[in-house]
Design a protein around this motif. Structure first.
Motif: not given
Length: 309
Positions: A109, A124-125
């Motif tokens: 993130n 989540d990134d």
């Protein structure tokens, strides 16, 4: 009676009878058997055997007096370890992932993570050296959409296209491009972010069979083919023509926009209402052998065709 006769009579009277012999043999057999009674073993008469506990399947899970160890089940919502997430994405092994995490090549993130054992969620990134990772295998599903389903992954929109592909895969796929609720035809779903980014920028040519509320004038057909602007936005059409052996209210239109609202805007700007809109091809894909409301996964051959676009 002679002396000999008296002797034989006395001897015969002392022989045991047939019944007497059977009782004697029974007593010998009984005495040979071990005595298993609780009384002779020194056990209390009312002693109970240790009770066992069993689960629903009948498997023994422990004795009555022995504490049963409770096994804590993992909760997917708690997330998974970052090195496992990276390993599942196919970039490297978990051991190698630990090294990359320690050297600051991994972010979650937007934040660099150096902590070993850090947990992340599927939403989540997670990026490795700037590239976004996906812990699921890339999946591509093609749907022949019927009318009445919104192209969204939101449950607040009533019936959606996600309901139609719910059993297609466990991967978190999303629709790429849009078809209006009353539009029909081909719609692609994927979890491949790179694919989405590439063709969002380049566009994928889609051919629509469109039915209008009245015949399309030839001058309007020519104007659409040449391209024009609406509210300062340039509208580019790949191809447009009347549909063979059909009224002039039916046209085929090929466009690279990922949505369909622009199509309605084009015809409304010229004084027409779109009655029916059906996407019949999407890039190299067609509706062949795919009935309305059904889906299928793309083949390796079809995916390689996309790489050549």
């Amino acid at each position: 009676m002679s002396t000999q006769d008296e002797y034989d009579k006395e001897r015969n009277s002392k022989k045991p009878g047939k019944n007497a012999r059977k009782k004697s043999e029974a007593r010998k057999i009984a005495s040979a058997k071990p005595d298993t009674s609780k009384k002779n073993q020194g056990l209390p008469q009312n002693s109970a055997k240790p009770k066992l506990k069993f689960d629903k399947t009948g498997k023994e899970i422990g004795r009555r007096d022995k504490p049963i160890r409770e096994i804590k089940k993992s909760n997917p919502e708690d997330g998974i370890r970052l090195n496992k997430y990276i390993g599942n994405s196919g970039v490297c092994s978990r051991r190698e992932a630990d090294t990359y995490i320690a050297t600051g090549l991994v972010s979650v993130n937007g934040k660099i993570i150096n902590e070993m054992g850090y947990k992340v969620k599927m939403t989540d990134d997670v990026r490795f050296d700037g590239r976004r990772l996906n812990p699921e295998p890339n999946t591509y599903v093609l749907l022949n959409k019927p009318k009445g389903f919104a192209t969204t992954d939101s449950n607040a929109k009533g019936m959606t296209v996600m309901d139609l592909v719910a059993n297609a895969t466990t991967a978190k796929i999303k629709p790429f491009g849009r078809l209006g609720r009353n539009a029909t035809g081909l719609l692609l779903f994927t979890n491949d972010d790179e694919f989405v980014q590439k063709f969002t920028n380049k566009g994928i040519a889609r051919l629509f069979h469109i039915e209008l509320d009245k015949n399309l004038k030839s001058e309007h057909l020519k104007k659409i083919k040449e391209g024009f602007s609406i509210d300062g936005n340039e509208i580019t059409i790949e191809e447009i023509s009347y549909v063979d052996n059909s009224p002039k209210s039916e046209v085929g239109l090929k466009i690279k926009h990922t949505g369909t609202s622009v199509i309605r805007t084009i015809f409304e700007n010229l004084g027409y209402d779109v009655v029916r809109m059906d996407c019949v091809t999407l890039g190299p894909l067609t509706k062949k052998d795919l009935p309305r409301g059904r889906w299928r996964t793309l083949t390796e051959k079809e995916l390689s065709m996309f790489s050549m676009i």
